[in-house]
Design a protein around this motif. Structure first.
Motif, mmCIF file in Angstrom:
data_model
loop_
_atom_site.group_PDB
_atom_site.id
_atom_site.type_symbol
_atom_site.label_atom_id
_atom_site.label_comp_id
_atom_site.label_asym_id
_atom_site.label_seq_id
_atom_site.Cartn_x
_atom_site.Cartn_y
_atom_site.Cartn_z
ATOM 1 N N SER A 7 0.847 -1.191 0.000
ATOM 2 C CA SER A 7 0.000 0.000 0.000
ATOM 3 C C SER A 7 0.879 1.236 0.000
ATOM 4 O O SER A 7 2.087 1.173 0.172
ATOM 5 N N VAL A 8 0.256 2.378 -0.164
ATOM 6 C CA VAL A 8 0.983 3.633 -0.169
ATOM 7 C C VAL A 8 1.038 4.173 1.250
ATOM 8 O O VAL A 8 0.045 4.154 1.969
ATOM 9 N N SER A 9 2.191 4.643 1.660
ATOM 10 C CA SER A 9 2.357 5.221 2.992
ATOM 11 C C SER A 9 1.470 6.459 3.126
ATOM 12 O O SER A 9 1.557 7.370 2.313
ATOM 13 N N PRO A 10 0.598 6.509 4.139
ATOM 14 C CA PRO A 10 -0.288 7.661 4.316
ATOM 15 C C PRO A 10 0.469 8.984 4.458
ATOM 16 O O PRO A 10 0.032 9.998 3.943
ATOM 17 N N ALA A 11 1.608 8.980 5.135
ATOM 18 C CA ALA A 11 2.378 10.214 5.309
ATOM 19 C C ALA A 11 2.891 10.729 3.968
ATOM 20 O O ALA A 11 2.837 11.923 3.684
ATOM 21 N N LYS A 12 3.379 9.827 3.138
ATOM 22 C CA LYS A 12 3.877 10.226 1.826
ATOM 23 C C LYS A 12 2.729 10.704 0.937
ATOM 24 O O LYS A 12 2.864 11.652 0.195
ATOM 25 N N THR A 13 1.588 10.037 1.033
ATOM 26 C CA THR A 13 0.434 10.424 0.231
ATOM 27 C C THR A 13 -0.049 11.810 0.634
ATOM 28 O O THR A 13 -0.327 12.649 -0.221
ATOM 29 N N ALA A 14 -0.129 12.083 1.938
ATOM 30 C CA ALA A 14 -0.579 13.385 2.426
ATOM 31 C C ALA A 14 0.385 14.479 1.994
ATOM 32 O O ALA A 14 -0.035 15.556 1.570
ATOM 33 N N SER A 15 1.659 14.204 2.091
ATOM 34 C CA SER A 15 2.675 15.173 1.697
ATOM 35 C C SER A 15 2.572 15.489 0.202
ATOM 36 O O SER A 15 2.638 16.643 -0.201
ATOM 37 N N ARG A 16 2.409 14.466 -0.593
ATOM 38 C CA ARG A 16 2.281 14.651 -2.038
ATOM 39 C C ARG A 16 1.004 15.419 -2.361
ATOM 40 O O ARG A 16 1.008 16.322 -3.199
ATOM 41 N N LEU A 17 -0.077 15.079 -1.698
ATOM 42 C CA LEU A 17 -1.340 15.774 -1.917
ATOM 43 C C LEU A 17 -1.201 17.257 -1.595
ATOM 44 O O LEU A 17 -1.639 18.108 -2.372
ATOM 45 N N GLU A 18 -0.577 17.580 -0.477
ATOM 46 C CA GLU A 18 -0.394 18.993 -0.111
ATOM 47 C C GLU A 18 0.445 19.726 -1.146
ATOM 48 O O GLU A 18 0.137 20.864 -1.492
ATOM 49 N N ARG A 19 1.494 19.093 -1.646
ATOM 50 C CA ARG A 19 2.327 19.726 -2.676
ATOM 51 C C ARG A 19 1.512 19.985 -3.939
ATOM 52 O O ARG A 19 1.593 21.067 -4.530
ATOM 53 N N GLU A 20 0.722 18.999 -4.349
ATOM 54 C CA GLU A 20 -0.065 19.154 -5.565
ATOM 55 C C GLU A 20 -1.149 20.215 -5.407
ATOM 56 O O GLU A 20 -1.370 21.019 -6.307
ATOM 57 N N LEU A 21 -1.798 20.235 -4.254
ATOM 58 C CA LEU A 21 -2.844 21.234 -4.027
ATOM 59 C C LEU A 21 -2.248 22.629 -3.885
ATOM 60 O O LEU A 21 -2.855 23.606 -4.337
ATOM 61 N N THR A 22 -1.076 22.751 -3.310
ATOM 62 C CA THR A 22 -0.400 24.046 -3.222
ATOM 63 C C THR A 22 -0.076 24.555 -4.620
ATOM 64 O O THR A 22 -0.293 25.735 -4.921
ATOM 65 N N ALA A 23 0.406 23.679 -5.475
ATOM 66 C CA ALA A 23 0.718 24.078 -6.846
ATOM 67 C C ALA A 23 -0.547 24.485 -7.605
ATOM 68 O O ALA A 23 -0.517 25.410 -8.418
ATOM 69 N N LEU A 24 -1.630 23.828 -7.316
ATOM 70 C CA LEU A 24 -2.878 24.076 -8.042
ATOM 71 C C LEU A 24 -3.634 25.290 -7.515
ATOM 72 O O LEU A 24 -4.136 26.106 -8.296
ATOM 73 N N PHE A 25 -3.720 25.436 -6.195
ATOM 74 C CA PHE A 25 -4.554 26.475 -5.592
ATOM 75 C C PHE A 25 -3.762 27.609 -4.945
ATOM 76 O O PHE A 25 -4.325 28.662 -4.665
ATOM 77 N N GLY A 26 -2.498 27.370 -4.652
ATOM 78 C CA GLY A 26 -1.702 28.360 -3.934
ATOM 79 C C GLY A 26 -1.706 28.064 -2.441
ATOM 80 O O GLY A 26 -2.648 27.484 -1.907
ATOM 81 N N ARG A 27 -0.645 28.481 -1.788
ATOM 82 C CA ARG A 27 -0.454 28.196 -0.367
ATOM 83 C C ARG A 27 -1.542 28.831 0.503
ATOM 84 O O ARG A 27 -2.057 28.219 1.425
ATOM 85 N N GLU A 28 -1.905 30.076 0.210
ATOM 86 C CA GLU A 28 -2.883 30.786 1.046
ATOM 87 C C GLU A 28 -4.267 30.152 0.978
ATOM 88 O O GLU A 28 -4.935 29.999 1.996
ATOM 89 N N LEU A 29 -4.715 29.789 -0.228
ATOM 90 C CA LEU A 29 -6.040 29.183 -0.347
ATOM 91 C C LEU A 29 -6.061 27.809 0.319
ATOM 92 O O LEU A 29 -7.038 27.469 0.997
ATOM 93 N N LEU A 30 -5.003 27.041 0.162
ATOM 94 C CA LEU A 30 -4.942 25.734 0.821
ATOM 95 C C LEU A 30 -4.989 25.904 2.339
ATOM 96 O O LEU A 30 -5.711 25.178 3.024
ATOM 97 N N LYS A 31 -4.265 26.876 2.851
ATOM 98 C CA LYS A 31 -4.279 27.137 4.298
ATOM 99 C C LYS A 31 -5.699 27.499 4.741
ATOM 100 O O LYS A 31 -6.179 27.012 5.759
ATOM 101 N N GLN A 32 -6.362 28.346 3.970
ATOM 102 C CA GLN A 32 -7.738 28.730 4.293
ATOM 103 C C GLN A 32 -8.657 27.514 4.240
ATOM 104 O O GLN A 32 -9.487 27.309 5.124
ATOM 105 N N ALA A 33 -8.514 26.705 3.202
ATOM 106 C CA ALA A 33 -9.370 25.524 3.025
ATOM 107 C C ALA A 33 -9.194 24.528 4.173
ATOM 108 O O ALA A 33 -10.169 23.910 4.610
ATOM 109 N N LYS A 34 -7.989 24.384 4.661
ATOM 110 C CA LYS A 34 -7.726 23.454 5.754
ATOM 111 C C LYS A 34 -8.268 23.969 7.077
ATOM 112 O O LYS A 34 -8.568 23.182 7.972
#
Length: 105
Positions: A7-34
């Motif tokens: 299976s995929v390591s949850p920590a690695k998956t979360a880290s990758r997801l955050e990187r991809e969402l930051t690239a897509l939405f920007g750091r500020e919007l991701l912070k707001q969304a979280k």
């Protein structure tokens, strides 16, 4: 991604997801969304339909992050925020949908 016992390591998956969402939405919007409570959102059927349509367009352009970024930046701010929340927490879509259905009923 790191695989652990097939299976995929949850920590690695979360880290990758955050990187991809930051690239897509920007750091500020991701912070707001979280940090926002879904109960504080002014949800409607129209908004959720727009979010669903935007998710479909992103999926259609999977593998083309530049086009996905163009699509995201063209979205209204409320759609962009809810879409980011949804992609960050896929289980959230059930909560958001239930909130809209309860508001309509």
């Amino acid at each position: 991604m790191v695989r652990v016992h097939g299976s995929v390591s949850p920590a690695k998956t979360a880290s990758r997801l955050e990187r991809e969402l930051t690239a897509l939405f920007g750091r500020e919007l991701l912070k707001q969304a979280k940090g926002i409570d879904p109960a504080d959102l002014d949800l409607s059927e129209e908004l959720m339909d727009a979010v669903h349509d935007a998710a479909d367009r992103l999926l259609y352009h999977a593998g083309n992050p530049a086009m996905q970024r163009v699509l995201v930046m063209a979205l209204p701010a409320d759609v962009r925020l809810v879409l980011c929340m949804w992609l960050f927490d896929l289980e959230l879509v059930a909560t958001l949908t239930a909130m809209v259905l309860n508001a309509v009923a």
